[in-house]
Design a protein around this motif. Structure first.
Motif, PDB file in Angstrom:
ATOM      1  N   PHE A 126       2.100   0.514   4.986  1.00 59.81           N
ATOM      2  CA  PHE A 126       1.573   1.220   6.144  1.00 59.81           C
ATOM      3  C   PHE A 126       0.696   0.318   6.999  1.00 59.81           C
ATOM      4  CE2 PHE A 126       2.413   4.251   2.828  1.00 59.81           C
ATOM      5  CZ  PHE A 126       2.942   5.355   3.471  1.00 59.81           C
ATOM      6  N   ALA A 170      10.926  13.041  -4.701  1.00 54.63           N
ATOM      7  CA  ALA A 170      10.092  11.999  -5.304  1.00 54.63           C
ATOM      8  C   ALA A 170      10.966  10.958  -5.992  1.00 54.63           C
ATOM      9  CB  ALA A 170       9.108  12.630  -6.292  1.00 54.63           C
ATOM     10  N   ASN A 203      12.061   7.487   4.709  1.00 55.97           N
ATOM     11  CA  ASN A 203      11.678   7.995   3.379  1.00 55.97           C
ATOM     12  C   ASN A 203      11.139   9.422   3.471  1.00 55.97           C
ATOM     13  OD1 ASN A 203       9.140   7.604   4.364  1.00 55.97           O
ATOM     14  ND2 ASN A 203       8.401   6.396   2.647  1.00 55.97           N
ATOM     15  N   LEU A 246       8.980  10.969   5.199  1.00 55.27           N
ATOM     16  CA  LEU A 246       7.623  11.404   5.510  1.00 55.27           C
ATOM     17  C   LEU A 246       7.682  12.295   6.738  1.00 55.27           C
ATOM     18  CD1 LEU A 246       5.433   8.237   4.852  1.00 55.27           C
ATOM     19  CD2 LEU A 246       5.626  10.297   3.479  1.00 55.27           C
ATOM     20  N   ASN A 283      -3.600   2.056   3.300  1.00 53.96           N
ATOM     21  CA  ASN A 283      -3.604   3.238   2.445  1.00 53.96           C
ATOM     22  C   ASN A 283      -3.656   2.921   0.959  1.00 53.96           C
ATOM     23  OD1 ASN A 283      -3.470   4.729   4.751  1.00 53.96           O
ATOM     24  ND2 ASN A 283      -1.298   5.217   4.583  1.00 53.96           N
ATOM     25  N   GLY A 290      -3.343   9.465   4.810  1.00 50.02           N
ATOM     26  CA  GLY A 290      -2.576   8.286   4.410  1.00 50.02           C
ATOM     27  C   GLY A 290      -2.524   8.104   2.900  1.00 50.02           C
ATOM     28  N   GLN A 291      -3.559   8.602   2.200  1.00 53.91           N
ATOM     29  CA  GLN A 291      -3.575   8.487   0.741  1.00 53.91           C
ATOM     30  C   GLN A 291      -2.414   9.265   0.127  1.00 53.91           C
ATOM     31  OE1 GLN A 291      -6.349   6.972  -1.299  1.00 53.91           O
ATOM     32  NE2 GLN A 291      -6.493   5.878   0.625  1.00 53.91           N
ATOM     33  N   PHE A 339      -5.298   3.230  -2.615  1.00 54.75           N
ATOM     34  CA  PHE A 339      -6.071   4.334  -3.182  1.00 54.75           C
ATOM     35  C   PHE A 339      -7.527   3.879  -3.294  1.00 54.75           C
ATOM     36  CE2 PHE A 339      -1.800   5.071  -5.308  1.00 54.75           C
ATOM     37  CZ  PHE A 339      -1.373   5.873  -4.275  1.00 54.75           C
ATOM     38  N   VAL A 342       4.774   7.694 -12.577  1.00 53.40           N
ATOM     39  CA  VAL A 342       6.079   8.163 -12.102  1.00 53.40           C
ATOM     40  C   VAL A 342       7.199   7.675 -13.012  1.00 53.40           C
ATOM     41  CG1 VAL A 342       7.695   8.110 -10.183  1.00 53.40           C
ATOM     42  CG2 VAL A 342       5.237   8.238  -9.736  1.00 53.40           C
ATOM     43  N   ARG A 378      12.460   8.690  -3.435  1.00 52.47           N
ATOM     44  CA  ARG A 378      11.501   7.802  -2.777  1.00 52.47           C
ATOM     45  C   ARG A 378      11.100   6.604  -3.638  1.00 52.47           C
ATOM     46  NH1 ARG A 378       7.842  12.621  -0.500  1.00 52.47           N
ATOM     47  NH2 ARG A 378       8.401  12.589   1.699  1.00 52.47           N
ATOM     48  N   ARG A 379      11.337   6.711  -4.966  1.00 44.94           N
ATOM     49  CA  ARG A 379      11.020   5.571  -5.832  1.00 44.94           C
ATOM     50  C   ARG A 379      11.702   4.305  -5.357  1.00 44.94           C
ATOM     51  NH1 ARG A 379      12.195   6.931 -12.035  1.00 44.94           N
ATOM     52  NH2 ARG A 379      11.080   8.901 -12.262  1.00 44.94           N
ATOM     53  N   GLU A 388       0.364  10.148   1.753  1.00 46.89           N
ATOM     54  CA  GLU A 388       1.625   9.535   2.181  1.00 46.89           C
ATOM     55  C   GLU A 388       1.950   8.329   1.323  1.00 46.89           C
ATOM     56  OE1 GLU A 388       1.465   8.808   6.363  1.00 46.89           O
ATOM     57  OE2 GLU A 388       1.922  10.909   6.835  1.00 46.89           O
ATOM     58  N   ALA A 389       0.913   7.529   1.013  1.00 41.76           N
ATOM     59  CA  ALA A 389       1.141   6.369   0.154  1.00 41.76           C
ATOM     60  C   ALA A 389       1.633   6.818  -1.216  1.00 41.76           C
ATOM     61  CB  ALA A 389      -0.138   5.553   0.027  1.00 41.76           C
ATOM     62  N   ALA A 390       1.012   7.883  -1.747  1.00 44.69           N
ATOM     63  CA  ALA A 390       1.418   8.395  -3.059  1.00 44.69           C
ATOM     64  C   ALA A 390       2.872   8.883  -3.008  1.00 44.69           C
ATOM     65  CB  ALA A 390       0.490   9.520  -3.497  1.00 44.69           C
ATOM     66  N   HIS A 391       3.212   9.624  -1.953  1.00 42.86           N
ATOM     67  CA  HIS A 391       4.588  10.114  -1.801  1.00 42.86           C
ATOM     68  C   HIS A 391       5.572   8.953  -1.725  1.00 42.86           C
ATOM     69  CE1 HIS A 391       3.951  14.303  -1.726  1.00 42.86           C
ATOM     70  NE2 HIS A 391       3.317  14.374  -0.555  1.00 42.86           N
ATOM     71  N   SER A 392       5.192   7.922  -0.954  1.00 45.25           N
ATOM     72  CA  SER A 392       6.134   6.825  -0.757  1.00 45.25           C
ATOM     73  C   SER A 392       6.362   6.057  -2.055  1.00 45.25           C
ATOM     74  CB  SER A 392       5.642   5.883   0.343  1.00 45.25           C
ATOM     75  OG  SER A 392       4.609   5.052  -0.145  1.00 45.25           O
ATOM     76  N   LEU A 393       5.457   6.226  -3.024  1.00 45.49           N
ATOM     77  CA  LEU A 393       5.627   5.567  -4.326  1.00 45.49           C
ATOM     78  C   LEU A 393       6.389   6.451  -5.304  1.00 45.49           C
ATOM     79  CD1 LEU A 393       2.076   4.026  -4.593  1.00 45.49           C
ATOM     80  CD2 LEU A 393       4.205   2.742  -4.529  1.00 45.49           C
ATOM     81  N   GLY A 394       6.824   7.612  -4.845  1.00 49.49           N
ATOM     82  CA  GLY A 394       7.607   8.487  -5.712  1.00 49.49           C
ATOM     83  C   GLY A 394       6.790   9.509  -6.468  1.00 49.49           C
ATOM     84  N   MET A 395       5.535   9.711  -6.068  1.00 40.42           N
ATOM     85  CA  MET A 395       4.740  10.743  -6.726  1.00 40.42           C
ATOM     86  C   MET A 395       5.036  12.092  -6.071  1.00 40.42           C
ATOM     87  SD  MET A 395       1.173   8.604  -7.023  1.00 40.42           S
ATOM     88  CE  MET A 395       0.264   9.558  -8.206  1.00 40.42           C
TER      89      MET A 395
END
Lengths: 319, 271
Positions: free
Chosen positions: B114, B104, B69, B71, B118, A188-189, B120, B136, B107-108, A191-198
């Motif tokens: 979630f 990427a 998005n 995933l 999730n 999930g870490q 960090f 980003v 997705r911004r 996925e969260a990063a991806h969803s933020l555009g990383m």
């Protein structure tokens, strides 16, 4: 069994027993064992102290001698450098192993296979003798002109050979540890990063690796202690580490046993210090770095903890 | 109708045509190991609309959300957000998958919250929120921190900036997660069962933040089991079952007066 404890069986009236009255069960066998162990221990100590061959005065004389102390310095230097280089390579190899790129995966697999498979002592000797395989190392166009060239013999000193052998072996083990650490970070870490555009690389560098490295700190500590002992292999390259410094002295004075004991004592002191440091770090990781109240509904926790407890209670997402 | 706007989207790469829906889901199909989980789903969401997807577990609603998005990859059909196909580049008549950087970038604009938060785990609340803007978007750190503090105040957690995620309750963590997504100024917010992992007494605080967001005009697609939230905040409710849309309409229609027997029996079970 429980139902058998009736008034008649127990010989005690019910509701009058109290667990606080329980006395320790006697352990006669443990006592006998302790006596025997003490006996053997005292015989051994007696031998150590009274055996003239040990030459305690010689040990005392060399324990803090300049040669031994500089040997310790080299041993520590090799340990630290080999661990740092090994970990740096290990991170790269671990990330390659988990990449989507099949070529990188294979290279990483081969790296781990080779450097975990060849004994470090063989590697040390091999690297030291590299010049007889490759006489010079150069930078240039493959099969074309060269720009800079070095004689292998000037590159490969005993020190660089030792560092190569130790750190490359370590890199293979570190890669496997770090790979496990990366895989232990919750999906999930990422996925969260991806969803933020990383991007994947950003997520790996900023989110996954910092958490994975914290997870593998205890095994890295363990490896550091192993490395301290593995450095004694470099004595075959006549590199004056702790062991070789002791060897050098007893080659002159023939006081073999006392000087080996000097080295032994120092290795024990160093590994003990490292063990204490490792324990301190582990306890600190477990306690949560003293970052304020960590006891949440999730239980006594730590912010370094791998998978926070609440994730265990989360029902699996519906597909 | 969905198919038409889908085709229109094909040519206009990167252009959000005014009047077009913000999200177009067009004949989307997806299987996991030959088990179809999405069987040709189509619907649209206009800008500013709040769309709640309800349905039993295993109906495919979470998968659908994750496809929006990228995933998850889809096997057929197409999804468009802001006029651009998701995860796919169009060159003339040829389609190719986006490169990591292109994906990427896309997705911004799509925030996601979630079920399991999730956050960090190794970063403080503040660091969680400024991470993506700084890394980003290359927002100057000072600006990002100021924005993050404003967002934290908005979700009622101004005093938690320096806490670590696990020092927070589930409800607080989820509010931070919402703030973290909002920090990227997304055009669209996806919520994947945002309150399902929460203790009952913490659900309300998260739903309140989501309602505020809906009232401010954020476009939201919410997969949820909270029928109360769907009734109060949604412009439209979609009932999914077995990989298909069974019924769609206003909350009053779908929740108050369902036409389909499957919808009725589901609603009878959850309420």
């Amino acid at each position: 069994m429980y139902s058998h404890v009736t008034k008649a069986d127990a010989g005690e009236p019910m509701r009058q027993l109290d667990a606080k009255d329980i006395v320790r069960t006697p352990k006669p066998r443990q006592w006998v064992g302790t006596v025997i162990a003490l006996l053997f221990g005292s015989m051994f100590l007696h031998m150590l102290i009274t055996n003239p061959n040990l030459q305690w005065s010689v040990i005392g004389h060399y324990l803090f001698s300049h040669a031994i102390l500089s040997g310790i310095a080299l041993t520590l230097e090799l340990t630290v450098l080999a661990m740092l280089v090994g970990l740096a390579i290990g991170i790269v190899v671990a990330v390659m192993r988990l990449s989507d790129n099949v070529l990188l995966q294979r290279i990483s697999w081969a790296w781990i296979w080779f450097f975990r498979g060849v004994p470090p002592l063989v590697q040390l000797i091999f690297w030291y003798n590299l010049a007889s395989l490759v006489s010079s190392v150069s930078v240039g166009v493959p099969y074309g002109p060269t720009f800079i060239s070095w004689q292998t013999n000037s590159l490969i000193t005993p020190f660089t050979a030792a560092l190569l052998g130790l750190s490359l072996t370590e890199s293979a083990y570190a890669a496997e540890m770090i790979r496990a650490g990366i895989q232990a970070v919750n999906r999930g870490q990422v996925e969260a990063a991806h969803s933020l555009g990383m991007t994947g690389a950003q997520a790996m560098r900023r989110i996954v690796l910092p958490q994975a490295l914290r997870i593998v700190i205890p095994p890295i500590g363990n490896d550091t202690i192993s490395m301290l002992k593995f450095t004694s292999l470099v004595s075959v390259l006549a590199l004056p580490d702790l062991l070789y410094s002791a060897q050098e002295i007893y080659a002159r004075t023939y006081q073999t046993i006392p000087l080996l004991l000097v080295a032994t004592l120092w290795y024990l002191v160093l590994t003990t210090i490292l063990t204490i440091v490792e324990h301190a770090i582990e306890t600190r990781l477990r306690r949560g770095h003293g970052s304020g109240p960590t006891a949440t509904a999730a239980g006594p926790g730590t912010r370094w903890r791998l998978i926070p407890a609440w994730q265990g209670s989360v029902p699996k997402a519906s597909p | 109708m969905a198919a038409d706007s889908g085709l229109a989207g094909l040519g206009s790469e990167g252009l959000a045509v005014t009047g077009e829906p913000l999200v177009v889901i067009d004949r989307v199909r997806k299987s996991f190991r030959n088990v179809p989980v999405l069987k040709g789903i189509s619907f649209e969401v206009s800008a500013g609309e709040v769309c709640c997807i309800i349905g039993p577990s295993g109906s495919g609603k979470t998968t659908l959300l994750r496809c929006i998005n990228r995933l998850e990859k889809i096997d057929g059909g197409m999804i468009y957000v802001a006029g651009r196909p998701v995860g796919v580049m169009v060159h003339g008549t040829k389609l190719r998958e986006m490169r990591p950087q292109e994906l990427a970038d896309q997705r911004r604009d799509i925030g996601m919250v979630f079920q399991s938060f999730n956050l960090f785990a190794h970063k403080t609340v503040l660091a969680n929120i400024i991470e993506a803007p700084v890394i980003v978007k290359k927002t100057p750190r000072k600006t990002a921190v100021a924005d993050a503090r404003a967002l934290l105040a908005r979700v009622g957690l101004a005093d938690k900036a320096d806490a670590y995620p696990e020092q927070l309750s589930g409800g607080q963590q989820q509010r931070v997660a919402i703030a973290r997504s909002l920090a990227m100024n997304p055009k669209l917010m996806l919520f994947d069962e945002p309150t399902s992992a929460l203790d009952p007494e913490l659900v309300g605080e998260v739903l309140a933040v989501m309602k505020d967001l809906a009232e401010e005009g954020m476009t939201m697609i919410v997969v949820t089991h909270e029928m109360g939230f769907a009734r109060d905040a949604a412009d439209r409710v979609i009932f999914m079952d077995d990989g298909d849309i069974v019924e769609t309409g206003s909350p009053a229609e779908v929740l108050g007066n369902p036409r389909q027997p499957r919808t009725r029996s589901f609603l009878a079970r959850v309420s």
